[in-house]
Design an enzyme around this catalytic site. Structure first.
Site, mmCIF file in Angstrom:
data_model
loop_
_atom_site.group_PDB
_atom_site.id
_atom_site.type_symbol
_atom_site.label_atom_id
_atom_site.label_comp_id
_atom_site.label_asym_id
_atom_site.label_seq_id
_atom_site.Cartn_x
_atom_site.Cartn_y
_atom_site.Cartn_z
ATOM 1 N N THR A 141 -59.701 2.248 23.620
ATOM 2 C CA THR A 141 -58.512 1.411 23.433
ATOM 3 C C THR A 141 -57.621 1.925 22.316
ATOM 4 O O THR A 141 -56.387 1.824 22.387
ATOM 5 C CB THR A 141 -58.934 -0.043 23.136
ATOM 6 O OG1 THR A 141 -59.688 -0.544 24.252
ATOM 7 C CG2 THR A 141 -57.726 -0.942 22.917
ATOM 8 N N THR B 22 -64.636 0.769 21.881
ATOM 9 C CA THR B 22 -65.565 -0.145 21.195
ATOM 10 C C THR B 22 -66.751 -0.599 22.031
ATOM 11 O O THR B 22 -67.762 -1.023 21.487
ATOM 12 C CB THR B 22 -64.819 -1.391 20.691
ATOM 13 O OG1 THR B 22 -64.218 -2.071 21.800
ATOM 14 C CG2 THR B 22 -63.764 -1.014 19.662
#
Length: 322
Positions: free
Chosen positions: A12, A87
């Site tokens: 991301t 993540t």
């Protein structure tokens, strides 16, 4: 001025949100706009190594990443490394790197919960904080560290605790080992021991199963039929399982397939406390290997690494107790 490598793997932190609200990988890493801000902190060199969403990461890719970091340290005489990562599997990559890399050079893993063009994007700030930690003398010898939201965590203890909140990375029971402020990088405690398994490949097949009420042995048997080399069980509470899966676990152990036990609880460790069928005491008696606070996904990686070195039950048990 310290020489710091910033190596990108995707996630991301390297993505942008389109007009329809979908977050997608970018051809050009948006973090390049942040690199100039780092010039007063360190001499930064960049390696666009991968551009993968973190669910696409595998243990083999993590081992390759470790090899890449070793090469760059040797070739470029680096003082520290920052790896940007998605993540979802960040804690697994951080932990496996921590097992493989037996050195004092700071390695910092960071990411972002918001893509680069969302309001309140956390990627640039996390990158800057991570470079500051990588350039800190105090970060040496502390193993692989995870830095997000101005907190410094150990790879062993950190885990993702929230699906979207930017404060998602926490270290249950232990907390962060340091913080990043405008005035500097401050460590307030550290791990007393580091665990190292410098493997060069990950070829073993290890499954991870979570226990649930009413679980029966057919699930264990089905997984065993995929020719696994090891099994990690996320048990209830202090380390208890439904009695119905005990025969299947005994069968695996009899075939010299190690079974490793962790708790499915957020905090705490597994112990051989309960002596009823399926209780921790009976699991210990049949040869189930107890961990010392690892979560399931990290115990799986450790078992894969250990199996590359030994298949001896006593050796595996000793390594997991540390």
């Amino acid at each position: 001025m310290k020489k710091i490598l910033v190596l990108h793997t995707g996630g991301t932190i390297a993505m942008q949100e389109n007009e329809h609200g979908a977050v997608q990988p970018n051809l050009i890493n948006p973090l390049y706009s942040t690199i100039e801000s780092l010039s007063t902190i360190a001499s930064v060199i960049v390696d666009d190594y991968l551009n993968l969403p973190s669910p696409h990461m595998t243990p083999s890719l993590m081992v390759d990443l470790a090899k890449r970091l070793k090469e760059r340290v040797e070739d470029d005489q680096l003082d520290g490394i920052v790896v940007t990562h998605g993540t979802d599997t960040l804690e697994e990559t951080a932990y496996l790197l921590d097992l493989i890399l037996d050195w004092d050079t700071p390695v910092i893993i960071t990411g972002a919960m918001r893509s680069s063009n969302e309001l309140g994007a956390d990627g640039p700030h996390n990158l800057i904080a991570s470079v500051r930690v990588a350039a800190s003398d105090e970060a040496r010898g502390k193993g692989v560290l995870v830095v997000l939201n101005d907190e410094i965590h150990t790879a062993k203890n950190v885990t993702k605790t929230h699906s979207s909140n930017i404060a998602t990375f926490q270290s249950p029971q232990y907390g962060p080992i340091g913080i990043v402020t405008k005035r500097g990088v401050f460590f307030h405690h550290t791990l007393t021991k580091r665990d190292c398994h410098p493997v060069t490949q990950m070829t073993k097949k290890v499954a991870l199963l979570k226990t649930f009420a009413g679980m029966d042995e057919t699930i264990i048997e089905a997984v065993a039929n995929t020719h696994i080399d090891g099994l990690v069980i996320e048990a209830f509470g202090q380390g208890n399982v439904p009695p119905t899966i005990m025969p299947a676990l005994k069968s695996l152990i009899a075939r010299n397939i190690p079974v490793v036990l962790v708790s499915r609880c957020f905090n705490g460790v597994v112990q051989d406390t309960y002596a009823y069928e399926g209780g921790g005491r009976t699991l210990k008696e049949i040869g189930v290997i107890f961990t010392n606070g690892l979560n399931g996904q990290k115990a799986r990686l450790k078992l894969m690494a250990v199996l590359e070195q030994s298949t001896d039950h006593s050796t595996i048990q000793e390594l997991f107790y540390k």
